[in-house]
Design a protein around this motif. Structure first.
Motif, PDB file in Angstrom:
ATOM      1  N   ALA A 220      14.318  -5.133   1.556  1.00  0.00           N
ATOM      2  CA  ALA A 220      14.233  -4.560   2.910  1.00  0.00           C
ATOM      3  C   ALA A 220      13.022  -3.645   3.081  1.00  0.00           C
ATOM      4  N   LYS A 221      12.696  -2.890   2.065  1.00  0.00           N
ATOM      5  CA  LYS A 221      11.642  -1.883   2.257  1.00  0.00           C
ATOM      6  C   LYS A 221      10.253  -2.508   2.459  1.00  0.00           C
ATOM      7  N   TYR A 222      10.123  -3.784   2.170  1.00  0.00           N
ATOM      8  CA  TYR A 222       8.809  -4.422   2.342  1.00  0.00           C
ATOM      9  C   TYR A 222       8.613  -5.026   3.731  1.00  0.00           C
TER      10      TYR A 222
ATOM     11  N   LYS B 269      13.685  -2.960  11.153  1.00  0.00           N
ATOM     12  CA  LYS B 269      14.148  -2.753   9.768  1.00  0.00           C
ATOM     13  C   LYS B 269      14.932  -3.966   9.284  1.00  0.00           C
ATOM     14  N   GLN B 270      14.645  -4.401   8.075  1.00  0.00           N
ATOM     15  CA  GLN B 270      15.419  -5.475   7.466  1.00  0.00           C
ATOM     16  C   GLN B 270      16.723  -4.906   6.918  1.00  0.00           C
TER      17      GLN B 270
ATOM     18  N   TRP C 244       5.510  -9.890  -1.180  1.00  0.00           N
ATOM     19  CA  TRP C 244       5.810  -8.752  -0.308  1.00  0.00           C
ATOM     20  C   TRP C 244       4.957  -7.545  -0.682  1.00  0.00           C
ATOM     21  N   ARG C 245       4.418  -7.532  -1.913  1.00  0.00           N
ATOM     22  CA  ARG C 245       3.569  -6.402  -2.322  1.00  0.00           C
ATOM     23  C   ARG C 245       2.117  -6.576  -1.878  1.00  0.00           C
TER      24      ARG C 245
ATOM     25  N   ASN D 124       9.515 -10.478   5.458  1.00  0.00           N
ATOM     26  CA  ASN D 124       9.972 -11.384   4.398  1.00  0.00           C
ATOM     27  C   ASN D 124      10.528 -12.645   5.055  1.00  0.00           C
TER      28      ASN D 124
ATOM     29  N   GLY E  77       8.723  -4.934   8.049  1.00  0.00           N
ATOM     30  CA  GLY E  77       8.539  -4.038   9.185  1.00  0.00           C
ATOM     31  C   GLY E  77       7.684  -4.738  10.216  1.00  0.00           C
TER      32      GLY E  77
ATOM     33  N   LYS F  73      22.396  -3.607   8.669  1.00  0.00           N
ATOM     34  CA  LYS F  73      21.006  -3.527   9.153  1.00  0.00           C
ATOM     35  C   LYS F  73      20.931  -2.410  10.188  1.00  0.00           C
TER      36      LYS F  73
ATOM     37  N   ASP G 233      20.192  -4.903   4.324  1.00  0.00           N
ATOM     38  CA  ASP G 233      20.352  -5.010   2.876  1.00  0.00           C
ATOM     39  C   ASP G 233      21.840  -5.035   2.517  1.00  0.00           C
TER      40      ASP G 233
END
Ligand code: GLA
Length: 393
Positions: free
Chosen positions: A237-239, A309-310, A202-203, A246, A241, A325, A312
Motif C-alpha cells: 500500500a505505501k508505494y 490510498k491503497q 514499486w520502488r 500498483n 498514490g 482502505k 491493506d
C-alpha cells in the motif's frame, strides 16, 4: 523586472508538460484491454466494437475510458526502421480517431525487448521512433511488457556474475529509455510497466516515469489464480498514490470461468487495492451480474477515492481475510472475505479500525444502509464471497 518576468514565463512554460503529466493517472486508470478475452486473435473491428460497447453499456460513463490494444497488432519494420501494423490493424491513426470520437482514450502495447511476448516486433533500439509514432496516432497509454528483454537480462547476468544488480539495472535503463521517449513527444501518455513484479518495480517505477506497474505474473480466469494475486498484495500500500499505482493485472470479470461470488471477490479486492480497473471481457456479451459488478458506482468510488490510498490486510485467519482502505472524509472501506467452500461468518471489530463509539455502515453490493453499529460487526458471507462495507462516523 523584465528579466524576472521573462524568467517566470520560461519557468511556467517548462512547467506545463510536467503538470500535464501529473494529471495522467491521478486516480487508478480505468478502461478495457483486448488481451484477457481476445488474446492473439484481436482485430481492429473487435477494438472498435469494444469502444462502441463501452459507450452502449454505460461503462464509459462509469469511468472505463481507456481502450487498450494489447499484443499482436505489430507488423514488420521498413528500411527506415518504422514499424508497420499487421493486416488485422490496417490503420492505427484511424482507429485512434474512432476511439477518441467516442469520448474514449487509446492505449497500445510494446516491449523493451526485440520481441513481444507473442513474438511480434518489440521496441528495442527504436524507442524514440516508436514513441513519436504513438503520439502521431493519438495514443494515450502504453503498456510496456518485458518479454524477450529477459534474454538480454540473462545475458548480462552471465557476463557479470559478480554484479548482483547488473540485470536489474539494464532493465531499469530500458524502462527509463521509453519513459523519456514518451515524455519527449510532449503528449501526455500514461506509462504502464509490465514486468511481472521482477525487482520490486514499486520502488523504481515512478523514477522511470511510470504511472503504474504490474506487481505479479499474469492473472487468468480462475478463482485460485485471482486470489493468489489479490491477497499477495499485502504490504504494498505505501508505494501507491496519485500518479503511481500498483497493478495486480487486469480484470477477468465476465469471462465466464468464475462464479458471481468469485467475481464479486475479484472486484472488491481490486477496488480495495486501488488497482487500475482494466476490464478484459467481451463487452458485447455481458450479463446483468457482470454489469452490476463492473459498474457499481460505490465500488468504483472506493477505487477512485480522492485520498488515493491503497488498502491493506487488517488480518487473516484460516480462510478469512479482512482488508481495509482509508477513504476521504475519515471513512474506511472494509472487505470481509470468505475463502472457504462453505458459507461462514466473518467479523470486524469497529473499534480496531478507529470507530470506538460506533459507526454507520453501508453494504456496497447490497446497496443497503445497515445503520449505526458498534463493537464487533459480523456477517454471513457465502463461500468464496465477500461483504464490502463503507464505514463512517
Ligand atoms: C504478457 C503480459 C500479458 C499480455 C501478454 C501478451 O504475458 O503479462 O498481460 O500482455 O504478455 O503477449
Amino acid at each position: 523586472m523584465r528579466t524576472l518576468a521573462a524568467l517566470s514565463f520560461t519557468l511556467l512554460l517548462s512547467a506545463v508538460p510536467a503538470l500535464s503529466q501529473v494529471t495522467v493517472g491521478a486516480t487508478p486508470p480505468m478502461g478495457w484491454n483486448s488481451w484477457n478475452h481476445f488474446a492473439g486473435r484481436v482485430t481492429d473491428a473487435d477494438v472498435r466494437g469494444a469502444a462502441d460497447m463501452l459507450v452502449a453499456t454505460g461503462m464509459r460513463d462509469a469511468g472505463y475510458t481507456y481502450v487498450n490494444v494489447d499484443d499482436t497488432w505489430e507488423g514488420k519494420r521498413d528500411s527506415q526502421g518504422l514499424l508497420h501494423t499487421n493486416e488485422r490493424f490496417p490503420d492505427m491513426k484511424a482507429l485512434g480517431d474512432y476511439i477518441h470520437s467516442k469520448g474514449l482514450k487509446f492505449g497500445i502495447y510494446s516491449s523493451p525487448g526485440a520481441k513481444t511476448c507473442g513474438g511480434f516486433e518489440g521496441s528495442l533500439g527504436h524507442e524514440a521512433q516508436d514513441a513519436k509514432m504513438y503520439a502521431e496516432w493519438g495514443v494515450d497509454y502504453l503498456k510496456y511488457d518485458l518479454c524477450s528483454f529477459q534474454d538480454d537480462m540473462r545475458k548480462v547476468k552471465a557476463e557479470h556474475p559478480n554484479e548482483s544488480d547488473a540485470a536489474k539495472n539494464l532493465m531499469i535503463v530500458a524502462y527509463r529509455k521509453m519513459g523519456d521517449a514518451l515524455k519527449a513527444t510532449g503528449r501526455p501518455i500514461l506509462y504502464s510497466l509490465c514486468q511481472y513484479g521482477v525487482d520490486q518495480p514499486w520502488r523504481w517505477g515512478p523514477g522511470v516515469g511510470a504511472q503504474m506497474w504490474r506487481t505479479t505474473d499474469d492473472i487468468d480466469d480462475s478463482y485460485g489464480r485471482m486470489i493468489a494475486i489479490g491477497f499477495s498484495q499485502a504490504g504494498l500500500a505505501k508505494y501507491a498514490g496519485p500518479g503511481h499505482w500498483n497493478d495486480p493485472d487486469m480484470l477477468e470479470i465476465g469471462n465466464g470461468k468464475m462464479t458471481e461470488e468469485e467475481y464479486r471477490t475479484h472486484m472488491s479486492l481490486w477496488v480495495l487495492l486501488a488497482a487500475p480497473l482494466i476490464a478484459g471481457n467481451d463487452l458485447s456479451k455481458m450479463n446483468e451480474a457482470d454489469k452490476n459488478l463492473l459498474m457499481n458506482k460505490e465500488a468504483i468510488a472506493i477505487d477512485q477515492d480522492a485520498l488515493g490510498k491503497q488498502g491493506d490486510r487488517l488480518y487473516q485467519s484460516g480462510d478469512f481475510d479482512v482488508w481495509t482502505k482509508p477513504l476521504s472524509d475519515g471513512r474506511i472501506a472494509v472487505g470481509l472475505f470468505n475463502r472457504s467452500w462453505d458459507n461462514r461468518e466473518v467479523s470486524v471489530d469497529l473499534a480496531e479500525i478507529g470507530f470506538r463509539n460506533g459507526a454507520r455502515l453501508r453494504d456496497v453490493w447490497k446497496q443497503k444502509d445497515l445503520g449505526q453499529q458498534s463493537g464487533v460487526f459480523t456477517d454471513t458471507i457465502p463461500k468464496h464471497g465477500v461483504t464490502l462495507l463503507i464505514v463512517s462516523k
